[in-house]
Design a protein around this motif. Structure first.
Motif, PDB file in Angstrom:
ATOM      1  N   VAL A 105       9.582 -24.066  32.567  1.00  0.00           N
ATOM      2  CA  VAL A 105      10.689 -24.978  32.275  1.00  0.00           C
ATOM      3  C   VAL A 105      10.158 -26.148  31.460  1.00  0.00           C
ATOM      4  N   ARG A 106      11.097 -26.818  30.771  1.00  0.00           N
ATOM      5  CA  ARG A 106      10.717 -28.059  30.084  1.00  0.00           C
ATOM      6  C   ARG A 106      10.928 -29.215  31.041  1.00  0.00           C
TER       7      ARG A 106
ATOM      8  N   TYR B 283       6.063 -28.359  28.625  1.00  0.00           N
ATOM      9  CA  TYR B 283       6.486 -27.117  29.252  1.00  0.00           C
ATOM     10  C   TYR B 283       5.623 -26.964  30.503  1.00  0.00           C
TER      11      TYR B 283
ATOM     12  N   VAL C 101      12.870 -20.066  28.212  1.00  0.00           N
ATOM     13  CA  VAL C 101      13.285 -21.424  27.834  1.00  0.00           C
ATOM     14  C   VAL C 101      14.128 -21.338  26.567  1.00  0.00           C
TER      15      VAL C 101
END
Ligand code: BMA
Length: 304
Positions: A33-34, A39, A264
């Motif tokens: 995930v960001r 990241y 993502v």
């Protein structure tokens, strides 16, 4: 030659056990995930005991990752193994759904974090014999929603949906997608990456398994769920989007496996899809979200 729908990164694998600063035998099945400018990757690693822990790596660009010095999540109390995390950002927190093996079987645990430093182990959210829980990043009519995959003796292992008012108690469960006989996903299917919102529906990247004379082959496919009613499948692509082809996908801890726990979506309409190769290394590739959606709509197989 027609270009592949998922374009493999030229420098795969992007993370291996050689880059982990503590002893592990594999690096695979990672959520990504960001968070802020990074990241964050939560990856599964086997130890020499054969049990798994979850480590954390960070990257400025989604391709080059550096591991934290210590594991992120290890088995607690009587747990044997923690595996295959999926991360969803919802209401200002990251929800981490992961498999926990114990003497009682395999269940899904839910942990929460807002910063990937402190982590709150919130609840066990299934009974035994569940894996592959992905939580939607939005609520539906006030309820949280998840896709999951119960193990069953009497039905093929299929994708179900369940709802919850509080993330702790789940119900209104129904089967929404099954493997199709004599098809690349005929043996079993399971949710992969948490669904991605598109104008045409929620895009879900899932895994499907085909049994051969040489064991099982794990591939990835795509399905599209209705935006307002995620139990309704708008379309499932008839063909897979990714299969084991690179040497580190064909051979390793478990051969012929590509397995995703995270993707993502980027603002340019592409998606970075992350997958474990042969349960041994982490890989990434990029696809156009519109191509994946079109595959679900234009080349559909029955959902069940
Ligand atoms: C599944 C899970 C995954 C694994 C896959 C291939 O049943 O155990 O974690 O990647 O098998 O071995």
């Amino acid at each position: 030659m027609k270009p592949d729908i998922v374009r493999r990164y030229a420098h795969n694998p992007i993370l291996t056990k050689a880059e982990v600063p503590y002893p592990v035998e594999t690096v695979h099945n990672a959520a990504v995930v960001r968070h802020e400018n990074e990241y964050i990757m939560l990856f599964r690693s086997h130890l020499r005991t054969g049990r798994s822990i979850i480590g954390l790596a960070r990257s400025p660009d989604g391709f080059h990752f550096t591991c934290d010095p210590e594991p992120f999540l290890t088995p607690a109390g009587t747990e044997f193994s923690v595996e295959d995390p999926r991360v969803t950002f919802l209401e200002g927190e990251y929800l981490i759904a992961y498999s926990v093996y114990s003497a009682d079987g395999v269940q899904i645990a839910l942990a929460k974090t807002s910063n990937f430093r402190q982590v709150d182990r919130f609840a066990l959210i299934t009974e035994a014999d569940y894996r592959n829980v992905v939580i939607f990043p939005e609520k539906f009519d006030g309820l949280y929603a998840r896709l999951d995959r119960p193990h069953s003796e009497i039905a093929p292992w299929s994708v179900w949906i369940s709802y919850s008012p509080d993330l702790r108690f789940w119900g209104e469960s129904q089967l929404i997608m099954r493997p199709v006989p004599y098809h690349w996903d005929e043996m079993k299917i399971g949710p992969g990456a948490p669904p991605i919102k598109t104008e045409q529906g929620w895009l879900s990247i899932y895994h499907g398994v085909f049994r051969t004379m040489d064991g099982s082959v794990y591939r990835l496919g795509v399905a599209l769920h209705d935006l307002r009613n995620p139990a309704r499948i708008v379309g499932v692509s008839d063909s897979w989007i990714l299969q084991p082809e690179d040497p580190w996908e064909i051979s390793g801890y478990v051969h012929n496996v590509v397995f995703t726990c995270g993707a993502v979506a980027e603002s340019d309409g592409t998606v970075k899809i992350y997958w474990g190769g042969a349960d041994t290394v982490m890989c990434v590739g990029e696809a156009n979200i519109s191509d994946l959606v079109a595959l679900c709509l234009d080349h559909a197989r029955p959902a069940k």
